[in-house]
Write an enzyme that holds these catalytic residues in place. Sequence first.
Site, short mmCIF file in Angstrom:
data_model
loop_
_atom_site.label_atom_id
_atom_site.label_comp_id
_atom_site.label_asym_id
_atom_site.label_seq_id
_atom_site.Cartn_x
_atom_site.Cartn_y
_atom_site.Cartn_z
N ARG A 52 0.84 -1.21 0.00
CA ARG A 52 0.00 0.00 0.00
C ARG A 52 0.87 1.25 0.00
O ARG A 52 0.51 2.26 -0.63
CB ARG A 52 -0.96 -0.01 1.19
CG ARG A 52 -1.94 1.16 1.13
CD ARG A 52 -2.99 1.09 2.24
NE ARG A 52 -2.38 1.18 3.55
CZ ARG A 52 -3.04 0.98 4.69
NH1 ARG A 52 -4.33 0.68 4.68
NH2 ARG A 52 -2.42 1.08 5.84
N ARG A 100 10.00 26.70 -0.52
CA ARG A 100 8.55 26.57 -0.51
C ARG A 100 7.93 27.05 -1.83
O ARG A 100 7.86 28.24 -2.11
CB ARG A 100 7.97 27.39 0.65
CG ARG A 100 6.54 27.05 0.96
CD ARG A 100 6.01 27.94 2.09
NE ARG A 100 4.80 27.41 2.70
CZ ARG A 100 3.61 27.43 2.14
NH1 ARG A 100 3.44 27.96 0.94
NH2 ARG A 100 2.57 26.93 2.78
N LYS A 148 -2.94 6.92 1.54
CA LYS A 148 -2.71 7.09 2.99
C LYS A 148 -1.85 8.32 3.23
O LYS A 148 -0.67 8.25 3.57
CB LYS A 148 -2.09 5.83 3.60
CG LYS A 148 -2.23 5.79 5.12
CD LYS A 148 -1.98 4.40 5.63
CE LYS A 148 -1.84 4.36 7.14
NZ LYS A 148 -3.02 4.78 7.87
N GLU A 181 -16.05 5.29 6.70
CA GLU A 181 -15.13 4.54 7.58
C GLU A 181 -14.90 5.35 8.83
O GLU A 181 -15.36 6.49 8.95
CB GLU A 181 -13.79 4.30 6.84
CG GLU A 181 -13.10 5.59 6.46
CD GLU A 181 -11.84 5.40 5.62
OE1 GLU A 181 -11.16 4.38 5.77
OE2 GLU A 181 -11.53 6.31 4.84
N LEU A 206 -9.95 4.40 2.80
CA LEU A 206 -8.64 3.76 2.77
C LEU A 206 -8.87 2.25 2.82
O LEU A 206 -9.60 1.77 3.69
CB LEU A 206 -7.80 4.19 3.98
CG LEU A 206 -6.39 3.61 3.97
CD1 LEU A 206 -5.52 4.34 2.95
CD2 LEU A 206 -5.75 3.70 5.35
N1 PMP Z 1 -9.17 3.99 7.41
C1 PMP Z 1 -8.43 5.04 7.83
C2 PMP Z 1 -8.87 6.42 7.48
C3 PMP Z 1 -7.26 4.82 8.58
O1 PMP Z 1 -6.51 5.86 8.99
C4 PMP Z 1 -6.90 3.50 8.92
C5 PMP Z 1 -5.69 3.22 9.78
N2 PMP Z 1 -4.51 3.56 9.20
C6 PMP Z 1 -7.69 2.44 8.45
C7 PMP Z 1 -8.82 2.73 7.70
C8 PMP Z 1 -7.32 1.02 8.73
O2 PMP Z 1 -6.27 0.63 7.92
P1 PMP Z 1 -5.23 -0.49 8.37
O3 PMP Z 1 -6.04 -1.71 8.67
O4 PMP Z 1 -4.33 -0.65 7.22
O5 PMP Z 1 -4.56 0.04 9.61
#
Ligand code: PMP
Length: 286
Positions: A52, A100, A148, A181, A206
């Site tokens: 990822r 910058r 991410k 989420e 994510l």
């Molecule tokens: N969604 C978001 C917005 C997150 O920040 C996270 C944690 N990093 C997750 C879902 C869960 O992802 P993971 O299982 O890869 O930690």
Amino acid sequence: MARVAYVNGRYVPFAQAKVHVEDRGFQFADGVYEVVALKDGNLVDCDGHVTRLERSLRELRMVMPLPRRVLELVMREMMHRNQVNTGLLYLQVTRGAARRDFGFPRRTAPTLVITVRPKRVFVPETLVDQGIRVITIPDIRWKRRDIKSVALLPQVLGKQRAIDAGAFEAWQVDDHGYVTEGCSSNAWIVTTDGTLVTRHADNEILNGITRLSILDLAKAAGFGVQIRPFTVEEAHNAREAFMTSASTFVLPITRIDDRPIGDGRPGPLGQQLRQAYIGLADGRST
Ligand code: PMP
């Protein structure tokens, strides 16, 4: 044992670990990160997290700061140098330090920072036994939540709203009333007929690495799974609910807003999946 951070190729004492004031992570949130659980010396779901990371970087037209194999060696070395075998590893990559300007700098090396911290259990056991409470809030984020990114201001505000309400997490809700989420976790429910439901992974969420493993474990256990959005109302009326993330594994949810979920106690599917994921984290095949 003194805590050590990894910064751009060097292992440095934690208190002296620094990045430049013109780092683009600081100036523009121009960077990405990963969080990997360490359990008894295992980097949990390491492959998934590094894959990822590669994807997040590619989407932002950035390159891996180190070849994948080397990066994984550094991650393990950080675990050893800090003498932490159960905890969390944070890895952050930015587009580097440069004068910058909004446009990408030329010939600037990326910044890579890795830190490790101990964490004995993945959440206090009382939370696992009793389940947690989540609140629901509007999703005010950008449209590339599949990356991410270190731009986490909506999540910072959302988590603080949860804390202020005495809750553990906030579930973000899109303009149509569907849960996207949590602020730092993926959202799951079990319907009254026993079907596991979690939202499909597109640019709206994510794609959690824990989510992906839990999907595999659920299918292997023969659970009925639907990959689709669900509304807040459906969640309120669910038989079970839980969240997944690298730092909490699987955490049962027993209250959403002011509604108890199911009988108000952690449900069996979530508990079974938590145990299965702990098995995976321990390197056991389930
Ligand atoms: N969604 C978001 C917005 C997150 O920040 C996270 C944690 N990093 C997750 C879902 C869960 O992802 P993971 O299982 O890869 O930690």
